[in-house]
Design an enzyme around this catalytic site. Structure first.
Site: not given
Length: 450
Positions: A168, A391
């Protein structure tokens, strides 16, 4: 729920993927800002992207896998800091930096599994230990801490899972998902994507009040107070992770109820989709945890601050630019029939405070200290990340899971994959608490339909 045995996983390959030679700076240093430093003590963000792939493992290895590797390399050409790591700035006591030199690379693991893909990609209860088998390891290092690891697991004739672990300190969800979209679009097109160019400039974040030192010292206190080599007195509870969805119609009904009650109370706050979603889940959380009615309870909500800095940062800014706001309420008020109204008011007022500016940061730490030990529900993710648009040429994911909420105790949030305007929530509990959460979540629908 399926068996709690580990998945039958076989490692096929372990390698490293680097940006193409000669396409990145020889050396790049990005100093930590005060937005980055707090995340040193927070676990990496772990996401799993599930895709249908009804083909043998051999086809995956010979056709899709090379494309995933080459497109990752091209994406890292643009997002090269992710191939590096973070370290203490040489010659300093309290400065940290992200450091990259040409040749740095990302750990990339390929595995095969004969488990039940559809079960793991479902919404119902799944064993956390099995999901974690699909998450890549991000090794810990004091010299140069890696920032990104990838694992791709093929389920022959069923599907594939692309798992990522992102430290993070490297970036927040906005930045990490911009990287994922870039990687996927590159794989889909077979060429570098130039429509999404990250901005690494750290000089645009001014720090006249020295927020950095304040948060650095706070992090050091947290590290020093952490137990060393502590062995648990008892075995931790086995957790299950479940996905819940609030449909658009249910969210609209919640907004109507909350707005009407707020008007009666003469209170004002923005009654948004996020506000009512967080409020509804928070009330279910308090009931599931069977929290003492006399206690205060909290909810911690991250907010993107790019548009609020002076001057505003572009959305393409790569790094962390989050502030956290906290809502509080009495447990007894959230358990009552009108609990979602009280919760929405607390959430709405907390989010409104973000507009007060960066001076709220230190005040926020005072708030967290004041309510230290109070039951807390955190939030990870956002419907704005569009995780279901990632995708790689396989179509939309059948499921996206944020497994790291198991470590942080937060709820994950994403857009619904089934309808526009819905919200998907992922949360992990011990089995008995999950049964209680599940009952309260679905019983609440009856009230919404009345």
């Amino acid at each position: 729920m399926a068996s709690t045995h580990p998945l039958p996983l076989k490692t096929i390959e372990s390698c490293r993927v680097a940006p193409p030679p000669g396409t990145t700076p020889d050396c790049a240093i990005l100093p930590f800002t005060y937005f980055d430093v707090f995340w040193v003590v927070i676990p990496p963000v772990e996401r799993l992207f599930f895709y249908p792939y009804p083909h043998p493992a051999k086809r995956f290895l010979t056709s899709l896998l090379p494309s995933l590797k080459s497109s990752l390399s091209l994406a890292l050409k643009t997002y090269y800091p992710l191939a590096g790591g973070y370290r203490r700035t040489p010659g300093t006591d309290n400065k940290l930096e992200h450091y990259y030199v040409e040749g740095d690379a990302v750990s990339f693991t390929v595995a095969e599994c004969n488990g039940l893909f559809e079960h793991l990609a479902s919404d119902h209860e799944r064993d956390v230990l099995q999901l974690r088998c699909l998450v890549p390891e991000l090794p810990e290092s004091e010299e140069l801490q890696p920032l990104l690891a990838v694992q791709v697991t093929v389920f022959p004739d069923q599907g594939i899972v692309i798992g990522t672990s992102v430290h993070h300190t490297a970036c927040d969800g906005t930045s990490s998902m911009q990287f994922m979209h870039t990687w996927a679009e590159t794989c889909l097109s077979g060429a570098s994507v130039t429509s999404r160019v990250p901005v690494f400039d750290r000089t645009s974040i001014s720090d006249p009040s020295d927020h950095y030192s304040f948060f650095y010292n706070l992090v050091q206190k947290i590290i020093k107070s952490a137990p060393k080599d502590a062995s648990p007195a008892s075995k931790p509870p086995e957790l299950v992770l479940t996905t819940f969805t609030l449909k658009q119609q249910q969210i609209q009904r919640l907004k109507q109820l909350v707005s009407a009650k707020a008007e009666q109370r003469n209170t004002t706050f923005r009654c948004s989709t996020i506000v009512v979603t967080f409020a509804y889940v928070w009330t279910c959380f308090v009931r599931a945890k069977r929290i003492d009615r006399t206690k205060k309870v909290c909810i911690g909500i991250p907010a993107d601050y790019r548009a609020r800095t002076q001057p505003p940062l572009p959305m393409e800014y790569f790094g962390n630019c989050l502030v956290s706001c906290m809502g509080t309420a009495n447990a007894t008020d959230l358990i009552e029939d009108d609990g979602v109204i009280v919760a929405a008011e607390a959430v709405g007022n907390a989010i409104d405070k973000v507009s007060e500016g960066l001076n709220m940061l230190r005040n926020l730490i005072d708030e967290y200290t004041k309510f230290s030990g109070a039951p807390m529900l955190g939030v990870a993710g956002s419907p704005k990340f569009k995780v279901y648009d990632v995708d790689f040429g396989l179509g939309r994911p059948t499921k996206v899971e944020t497994v790291s909420v198991v470590k942080t105790g937060a709820m994950s949030v994403a857009e619904s994959r089934n309808e526009e305007g819905g919200v998907e929530i992922g949360i992990a509990f011990p089995k008995d608490e999950m049964d209680c959460f599940n009952k309260n979540f679905f019983d609440g629908f009856k009230l919404l339909s009345e």
